[in-house]
Design a protein around this motif. Sequence first.
Motif, PDB file in Angstrom:
ATOM      1  N   ILE A   1      -1.229 -12.142  -0.061  1.00 52.60           N
ATOM      2  CA  ILE A   1      -1.737 -13.393  -0.635  1.00 52.60           C
ATOM      3  C   ILE A   1      -1.330 -14.478   0.346  1.00 52.60           C
ATOM      4  CG2 ILE A   1      -1.791 -14.903  -2.635  1.00 52.60           C
ATOM      5  CD1 ILE A   1      -0.707 -12.604  -4.304  1.00 52.60           C
ATOM      6  N   GLY A   2      -2.214 -14.732   1.297  1.00 52.23           N
ATOM      7  CA  GLY A   2      -1.834 -15.653   2.362  1.00 52.23           C
ATOM      8  C   GLY A   2      -0.959 -14.948   3.397  1.00 52.23           C
ATOM      9  N   ARG A   3       0.091 -14.358   2.936  1.00 50.66           N
ATOM     10  CA  ARG A   3       0.934 -13.526   3.787  1.00 50.66           C
ATOM     11  C   ARG A   3       1.265 -12.255   3.022  1.00 50.66           C
ATOM     12  NH1 ARG A   3       6.285 -13.156   2.437  1.00 50.66           N
ATOM     13  NH2 ARG A   3       7.173 -14.742   1.041  1.00 50.66           N
ATOM     14  N   ALA A   4       1.881 -11.313   3.720  1.00 47.38           N
ATOM     15  CA  ALA A   4       2.208 -10.039   3.086  1.00 47.38           C
ATOM     16  C   ALA A   4       3.503 -10.138   2.298  1.00 47.38           C
ATOM     17  CB  ALA A   4       2.340  -8.956   4.147  1.00 47.38           C
TER      18      ALA A   4
ATOM     19  N   TYR B   1      -1.506  -4.896  -6.577  1.00 48.98           N
ATOM     20  CA  TYR B   1      -0.656  -4.311  -5.544  1.00 48.98           C
ATOM     21  C   TYR B   1      -1.113  -2.926  -5.122  1.00 48.98           C
ATOM     22  CZ  TYR B   1       2.760  -8.012  -6.072  1.00 48.98           C
ATOM     23  OH  TYR B   1       3.383  -9.226  -6.074  1.00 48.98           O
ATOM     24  N   ALA B   2      -1.115  -2.702  -3.811  1.00 46.27           N
ATOM     25  CA  ALA B   2      -1.177  -1.348  -3.291  1.00 46.27           C
ATOM     26  C   ALA B   2       0.208  -0.737  -3.471  1.00 46.27           C
ATOM     27  CB  ALA B   2      -1.558  -1.345  -1.816  1.00 46.27           C
ATOM     28  N   MET B   3       0.243   0.529  -3.876  1.00 49.07           N
ATOM     29  CA  MET B   3       1.509   1.177  -4.179  1.00 49.07           C
ATOM     30  C   MET B   3       1.703   2.393  -3.284  1.00 49.07           C
ATOM     31  SD  MET B   3       2.644  -0.765  -6.564  1.00 49.07           S
ATOM     32  CE  MET B   3       4.081   0.204  -7.034  1.00 49.07           C
TER      33      MET B   3
END
Length: 118
Positions: free
Chosen positions: A101-104, A32-34
């Motif tokens: 992952i496929g979508r946000a 994850y970007a945080m």
Amino acid sequence: QVQLVESGGGLVQAGGSLRLSCAASGTIFVMYAMAWYRQAPGKQRELVAAITTGGSTNYADSVKGRFTISRDNAKNTVYLQMNSLKPEDTAVYYCNARVTIGRAYEYWGQGTQVTVSS
């Protein structure tokens, strides 16, 4: 289900420091970007600082040179070190996690209050 729990907020005098923490659970944190956002009364939520999975960071102009975002993947935690605090930094600070992952997918913590007195 991803859970984000912030801590470290409080009341501090102008010029002081606080360190916010955000502990993540229920997910693979390293993916994850945080980020940290804040929302002051009567204002929109704004981005304060962000850190990518690779450790790259960016900051709002208003906090550059005073705040530092960091992450400890071993502890599933992201931090926001806040120095030289100003009354205008007073807000509720929210932790944010984002992954595609496929979508946000995006998740928020419950927020922690930071109050800076003059």
